[in-house]
Design a protein around this motif. Structure first.
Motif: not given
Length: 227
Positions: A48-52, A216-218
């Motif tokens: 949720p934090s967006g950190a991976g 996360k990558r494309d």
């Protein structure tokens, strides 16, 4: 809309079924590997934090075969540890603690709890939070009547996953209030390595499987360069 149950955590697959490595791109799952080489696909969840992102293990949704395999490894890690008592951390650590205690030949295990009974005391409680519910802190309790069962014994602490180490650090603080210092910590999964900085003695921890922190990558997810 009705969501269909997924098949994660239900089967163990043979060695080499899924590629694993620092350059591997993962789509929706990460294949964790047991010591014997079998692989367990774990769903990838964005934090949720967006950190991976992390590979998730929910033990009470796993098949009995998977739970048994994890418990077997956890018990094997400590079979020569002269363990007297197994202590289980709620919620998902409890079924594993039960299994590990049985495999070590014990007649019982001791369960910590979130539900306060009327005879519990504040001095044997500790606030606790986790990576999966960081904003919903709970209070963890040790039953005062269990203290004599643990005092002076070689205690093995059992939990499902160690990630940031925040939860396990709180458990250790709680046990320290009763002058109890576990000689070992058995977990089903070591998630990343950030937890090592949070625990006073990370060498006590032995996991059945390990999973990295992902980014996360494309094209999908790759192992994060940070912990």
């Amino acid at each position: 809309m009705t969501l269909r149950p997924h098949e994660f955590w239900q089967v163990l697959e043979a060695l080499g079924t899924h590629p694993v490595g620092p350059e591997t791109v993962y789509r929706d799952a990460y294949p964790a590997t047991l010591p014997d080489g079998r692989q367990l696909r774990l769903p990838i969840r964005d934090l949720p934090s967006g950190a991976g992102a992390v590979a998730s293990l929910i033990v009470n949704q796993a098949s009995f075969a998977v739970e048994d395999a994890l418990s077997d490894v956890m018990a094997a890690h400590w079979r020569d540890g002269d363990i007297d008592v197994v202590v289980g951390v709620p919620t998902l650590g409890l079924p594993l603690a039960n299994a590990v205690a049985r495999l070590l030949g014990h007649a019982r295990m001791v369960a910590l709890g979130y539900s306060r009974k009327f005879w519990y005391t504040d001095d044997l409680s500790e606030p606790i939070s986790s990576i999966t519910s960081p904003a919903k802190g709970k209070t963890l309790y040790l039953d005062p009547r269990m203290v004599p069962v643990l005092t002076g014994r070689r205690v093995l602490l059992v939990d499902d996953v160690v990630s940031t180490g925040t939860s396990l650090a709180a458990v250790l603080r709680l046990l320290r209030k009763a002058d109890i210092a576990p000689v070992g910590i058995a977990v089903a999964m070591e998630q990343g390595t950030r937890w090592r900085d949070a625990l006073p003695d990370p060498a006590l921890v032995r996991g059945a499987i390990r999973s990295p922190i992902l980014e996360k990558r494309d094209a999908g997810y790759v192992v994060a360069r940070t912990r």
